[in-house]
Each structure stands twice: as structure tokens, then as C-alpha cells.
Design a protein around this motif. Structure first.
Motif, PDB file in Angstrom:
ATOM      1  N   ILE A 227      33.029 -14.751  -0.859  1.00 23.69           N
ATOM      2  CA  ILE A 227      32.762 -15.092   0.425  1.00 23.69           C
ATOM      3  C   ILE A 227      32.327 -13.869   1.379  1.00 23.69           C
ATOM      4  O   ILE A 227      33.352 -13.132   1.384  1.00 23.69           O
ATOM      5  CB  ILE A 227      33.843 -15.991   1.137  1.00 23.69           C
ATOM      6  CG1 ILE A 227      34.014 -17.326   0.354  1.00 23.69           C
ATOM      7  CG2 ILE A 227      33.167 -16.422   2.469  1.00 23.69           C
ATOM      8  CD1 ILE A 227      35.232 -18.159   0.774  1.00 23.69           C
ATOM      9  N   ILE A 228      31.386 -13.845   1.797  1.00 22.35           N
ATOM     10  CA  ILE A 228      31.034 -12.503   2.627  1.00 22.35           C
ATOM     11  C   ILE A 228      30.917 -13.055   4.077  1.00 22.35           C
ATOM     12  O   ILE A 228      29.983 -13.849   4.422  1.00 22.35           O
ATOM     13  CB  ILE A 228      29.803 -11.826   1.984  1.00 22.35           C
ATOM     14  CG1 ILE A 228      29.607 -11.533   0.518  1.00 22.35           C
ATOM     15  CG2 ILE A 228      29.306 -10.573   3.009  1.00 22.35           C
ATOM     16  CD1 ILE A 228      28.333 -10.898   0.454  1.00 22.35           C
ATOM     17  N   ASP A 229      31.738 -12.508   5.264  1.00 23.48           N
ATOM     18  CA  ASP A 229      31.792 -12.991   6.357  1.00 23.48           C
ATOM     19  C   ASP A 229      31.269 -11.892   7.124  1.00 23.48           C
ATOM     20  O   ASP A 229      31.828 -10.819   7.418  1.00 23.48           O
ATOM     21  CB  ASP A 229      33.357 -13.073   6.683  1.00 23.48           C
ATOM     22  CG  ASP A 229      33.390 -13.332   7.991  1.00 23.48           C
ATOM     23  OD1 ASP A 229      32.742 -13.615   8.711  1.00 23.48           O
ATOM     24  OD2 ASP A 229      34.971 -13.448   8.461  1.00 23.48           O
ATOM     25  N   PHE A 230      30.187 -12.309   7.706  1.00 22.18           N
ATOM     26  CA  PHE A 230      29.426 -11.670   8.628  1.00 22.18           C
ATOM     27  C   PHE A 230      29.674 -11.607  10.291  1.00 22.18           C
ATOM     28  O   PHE A 230      28.922 -11.165  11.053  1.00 22.18           O
ATOM     29  CB  PHE A 230      27.879 -11.956   8.568  1.00 22.18           C
ATOM     30  CG  PHE A 230      27.254 -11.431   7.155  1.00 22.18           C
ATOM     31  CD1 PHE A 230      26.802 -10.283   7.117  1.00 22.18           C
ATOM     32  CD2 PHE A 230      27.331 -12.366   6.117  1.00 22.18           C
ATOM     33  CE1 PHE A 230      26.213  -9.765   5.773  1.00 22.18           C
ATOM     34  CE2 PHE A 230      26.477 -11.888   4.901  1.00 22.18           C
ATOM     35  CZ  PHE A 230      26.265 -10.637   4.810  1.00 22.18           C
ATOM     36  N   ALA A 231      30.690 -12.267  10.401  1.00 25.02           N
ATOM     37  CA  ALA A 231      31.250 -12.531  11.949  1.00 25.02           C
ATOM     38  C   ALA A 231      31.325 -11.336  12.793  1.00 25.02           C
ATOM     39  O   ALA A 231      30.930 -11.354  13.937  1.00 25.02           O
ATOM     40  CB  ALA A 231      32.610 -13.582  11.988  1.00 25.02           C
ATOM     41  N   GLN A 232      31.521 -10.307  12.450  1.00 28.00           N
ATOM     42  CA  GLN A 232      32.076  -9.156  13.034  1.00 28.00           C
ATOM     43  C   GLN A 232      30.715  -8.107  12.880  1.00 28.00           C
ATOM     44  O   GLN A 232      30.814  -6.999  13.180  1.00 28.00           O
ATOM     45  CB  GLN A 232      33.362  -8.419  12.752  1.00 28.00           C
ATOM     46  CG  GLN A 232      34.430  -9.408  12.883  1.00 28.00           C
ATOM     47  CD  GLN A 232      34.485  -9.784  14.421  1.00 28.00           C
ATOM     48  OE1 GLN A 232      34.660  -8.845  15.393  1.00 28.00           O
ATOM     49  NE2 GLN A 232      34.798 -10.851  14.702  1.00 28.00           N
ATOM     50  N   VAL A 233      29.723  -8.414  12.213  1.00 29.28           N
ATOM     51  CA  VAL A 233      28.452  -7.623  12.108  1.00 29.28           C
ATOM     52  C   VAL A 233      27.715  -7.551  13.089  1.00 29.28           C
ATOM     53  O   VAL A 233      27.462  -8.653  13.797  1.00 29.28           O
ATOM     54  CB  VAL A 233      27.657  -7.831  10.733  1.00 29.28           C
ATOM     55  CG1 VAL A 233      26.693  -7.049  10.788  1.00 29.28           C
ATOM     56  CG2 VAL A 233      28.765  -7.562   9.287  1.00 29.28           C
ATOM     57  N   THR A 234      27.627  -6.320  13.648  1.00 32.48           N
ATOM     58  CA  THR A 234      26.646  -6.278  15.114  1.00 32.48           C
ATOM     59  C   THR A 234      25.257  -6.203  14.700  1.00 32.48           C
ATOM     60  O   THR A 234      24.312  -6.548  15.413  1.00 32.48           O
ATOM     61  CB  THR A 234      27.214  -5.282  15.914  1.00 32.48           C
ATOM     62  OG1 THR A 234      27.087  -3.957  15.328  1.00 32.48           O
ATOM     63  CG2 THR A 234      28.475  -5.579  16.451  1.00 32.48           C
ATOM     64  N   SER A 235      24.703  -5.499  13.698  1.00 31.49           N
ATOM     65  CA  SER A 235      23.467  -5.457  13.205  1.00 31.49           C
ATOM     66  C   SER A 235      23.476  -4.919  11.668  1.00 31.49           C
ATOM     67  O   SER A 235      24.307  -4.307  11.329  1.00 31.49           O
ATOM     68  CB  SER A 235      22.754  -4.445  14.284  1.00 31.49           C
ATOM     69  OG  SER A 235      23.005  -3.082  13.979  1.00 31.49           O
ATOM     70  N   MET A 236      22.228  -5.058  11.109  1.00 29.79           N
ATOM     71  CA  MET A 236      21.891  -4.668   9.729  1.00 29.79           C
ATOM     72  C   MET A 236      20.552  -4.318   9.902  1.00 29.79           C
ATOM     73  O   MET A 236      19.649  -4.601  10.306  1.00 29.79           O
ATOM     74  CB  MET A 236      21.984  -5.844   8.809  1.00 29.79           C
ATOM     75  CG  MET A 236      23.413  -6.420   8.651  1.00 29.79           C
ATOM     76  SD  MET A 236      23.423  -8.084   7.773  1.00 29.79           S
ATOM     77  CE  MET A 236      22.790  -7.190   6.029  1.00 29.79           C
ATOM     78  N   ASP A 237      20.211  -3.137   8.848  1.00 25.77           N
ATOM     79  CA  ASP A 237      19.055  -2.431   8.548  1.00 25.77           C
ATOM     80  C   ASP A 237      18.386  -3.195   7.350  1.00 25.77           C
ATOM     81  O   ASP A 237      18.986  -3.820   6.654  1.00 25.77           O
ATOM     82  CB  ASP A 237      18.917  -0.951   8.838  1.00 25.77           C
ATOM     83  CG  ASP A 237      19.726  -0.525   7.590  1.00 25.77           C
ATOM     84  OD1 ASP A 237      20.171  -1.027   6.639  1.00 25.77           O
ATOM     85  OD2 ASP A 237      19.583   0.938   7.489  1.00 25.77           O
ATOM     86  N   SER A 238      17.242  -2.564   7.041  1.00 25.61           N
ATOM     87  CA  SER A 238      16.502  -3.229   5.909  1.00 25.61           C
ATOM     88  C   SER A 238      17.269  -2.860   4.551  1.00 25.61           C
ATOM     89  O   SER A 238      17.387  -3.793   3.673  1.00 25.61           O
ATOM     90  CB  SER A 238      15.191  -2.741   5.822  1.00 25.61           C
ATOM     91  OG  SER A 238      14.976  -1.480   5.786  1.00 25.61           O
ATOM     92  N   THR A 239      17.892  -1.696   4.344  1.00 20.21           N
ATOM     93  CA  THR A 239      18.617  -1.352   3.248  1.00 20.21           C
ATOM     94  C   THR A 239      19.782  -2.369   3.097  1.00 20.21           C
ATOM     95  O   THR A 239      20.184  -2.565   1.923  1.00 20.21           O
ATOM     96  CB  THR A 239      19.189   0.222   3.594  1.00 20.21           C
ATOM     97  OG1 THR A 239      18.034   1.240   3.751  1.00 20.21           O
ATOM     98  CG2 THR A 239      19.761   0.639   2.298  1.00 20.21           C
TER      99      THR A 239
END
Length: 102
Positions: A67-79
């Protein structure tokens, strides 16, 4: 800083306080009876400089699901998206279910 925090749950009745549907509860109970699951809690900005750590954490996992939890991710780049896709393919080859949350 390290964008990934690892938590391994061997199953066997561990539950959060979140109210879940009957279907969601059944899915979790099914994982309880198998090899457990790994939770990767991602945080902050995911970018080319730290995205590789996601792949390192899913290599050769021994569990039924990640399970990958993205709740605290503020942004992601293409990489980061490319690394996530590679992680998904790697898990599929290992017959591990990938669940994205957050």
C-alpha cells in the motif's frame, strides 16, 4: 530527506480506526490470512533526486500487498511517475497487489 517511511504489517487483525465498507473489510481480512502487507508512507516532494527510493523499497518484498500512501505528498515530478510505474510492474511480476491511497 527520505521521502519513504516503511511500515510492515503482518496482518493478523491489525486495524485502523477508519470505518470501512463490508467489501473493504473483507479485502483486509483476506490479506490477514495471507502474508501480510507493506505500507509505504510517502511524504513531501517526490522528484528525480529521491524517487529511486521507492523502487528500492519494493524490490523483493515478501508480502501479499504493498500500500503506497500519498496523503503527505505535496508534489511529484515526471521522474516520480516513471518510478511509480516501474514499481508497479515489478510488484506485478512478483504477484504482489499494489494499492495506492491518499
Amino acid at each position: 530527506s527520505e521521502p519513504v517511511q516503511l511500515t510492515f504489517y503482518p496482518g493478523k487483525g491489525l486495524r485502523s480506526r477508519v470505518l470501512r465498507s463490508k467489501t473493504e473489510t473483507q479485502i483486509l481480512e483476506d490479506y490477514d490470512r495471507s502474508a501480510g502487507f507493506l505500507i509505504l508512507r510517502l511524504q513531501g516532494v517526490l522528484f528525480f533526486g529521491n524517487a529511486h527510493s521507492l523502487l528500492e523499497h519494493v524490490e523483493n518484498v515478501r508480502c501479499s500487498a504493498v500500500i503506497i500512501d500519498f496523503a503527505q505528498v505535496t508534489s511529484m515530478d515526471s521522474t516520480s511517475f516513471v518510478e511509480l510505474e516501474m514499481a508497479a510492474k515489478m510488484l506485478q511480476q512478483q504477484q504482489v497487489t499494489l494499492i495506492c491511497s491518499g
